[in-house]
Motif scaffolding. Structure first.
Motif, PDB file in Angstrom:
ATOM      1  N   LYS A   1       0.813  -1.012   0.007  1.00 46.92           N
ATOM      2  CA  LYS A   1       0.025   0.006   0.107  1.00 46.92           C
ATOM      3  C   LYS A   1       0.794   1.237   0.053  1.00 46.92           C
ATOM      4  CE  LYS A   1      -3.781  -2.361   2.578  1.00 46.92           C
ATOM      5  NZ  LYS A   1      -4.374  -2.536   3.733  1.00 46.92           N
ATOM      6  N   ASN A   2       1.998   1.092   0.626  1.00 49.30           N
ATOM      7  CA  ASN A   2       3.027   2.333   0.556  1.00 49.30           C
ATOM      8  C   ASN A   2       3.239   2.832  -0.888  1.00 49.30           C
ATOM      9  OD1 ASN A   2       3.024   2.156   3.329  1.00 49.30           O
ATOM     10  ND2 ASN A   2       4.688   0.983   3.338  1.00 49.30           N
ATOM     11  N   LEU A   3       3.160   1.757  -2.118  1.00 48.08           N
ATOM     12  CA  LEU A   3       3.618   2.172  -3.009  1.00 48.08           C
ATOM     13  C   LEU A   3       2.415   2.554  -4.090  1.00 48.08           C
ATOM     14  CD1 LEU A   3       6.024  -0.946  -4.158  1.00 48.08           C
ATOM     15  CD2 LEU A   3       6.512   1.337  -3.405  1.00 48.08           C
ATOM     16  N   PHE A   4       1.221   2.325  -3.741  1.00 46.86           N
ATOM     17  CA  PHE A   4       0.174   2.849  -4.609  1.00 46.86           C
ATOM     18  C   PHE A   4      -0.192   4.261  -4.364  1.00 46.86           C
ATOM     19  CE2 PHE A   4      -4.351   3.038  -5.776  1.00 46.86           C
ATOM     20  CZ  PHE A   4      -4.312   2.543  -7.041  1.00 46.86           C
ATOM     21  N   ASP A   5      -0.046   4.972  -5.316  1.00 40.81           N
ATOM     22  CA  ASP A   5      -0.410   6.488  -5.427  1.00 40.81           C
ATOM     23  C   ASP A   5      -1.780   6.757  -5.861  1.00 40.81           C
ATOM     24  OD1 ASP A   5      -0.766   9.035  -5.845  1.00 40.81           O
ATOM     25  OD2 ASP A   5       1.118   9.286  -7.276  1.00 40.81           O
TER      26      ASP A   5
END
Length: 96
Positions: free
Chosen positions: A44-48
């Motif tokens: 989730k830290n990578l999804f913009d």
């Protein structure tokens, strides 16, 4: 050490953590399952949410820019944040 393929590497690691969480759950090891399940959520830290792509971040947590979701690069050529692919290929399985 040159840091490349960060998106690919992170997504591969969180998939491994998901599998470890599932295995631990099936073995009745609840504490281990919770540990790996939490790590599996790091994707989730990578999804913009603005661009709707899996996207690289800078060390300070900001989105790396400029960002071109169609740019293909990998470590052996120009470096890059994806392994032999681009943001389109690394996002489509994650879209809902």
């Amino acid at each position: 050490m040159i840091k490349t393929e960060s998106v690919s590497s992170t997504l591969e690691s969180v998939y491994d953590d998901y599998a470890a969480a599932d295995m631990a759950q099936r073995m009745g090891k609840e504490e281990d399952a919770a540990y790996f399940a939490k790590r599996a959520d790091f994707y989730k830290n990578l999804f913009d949410t603005e661009t709707q792509f899996m996207r690289p971040r800078n060390a300070d947590g900001s989105w790396k820019s400029p960002f071109n979701p169609s740019q293909v690069a990998h470590m052996e050529s120009t470096g890059g944040d994806y392994t032999e692919g681009n943001a389109w290929q690394y996002t489509w399985p994650c879209a809902t």
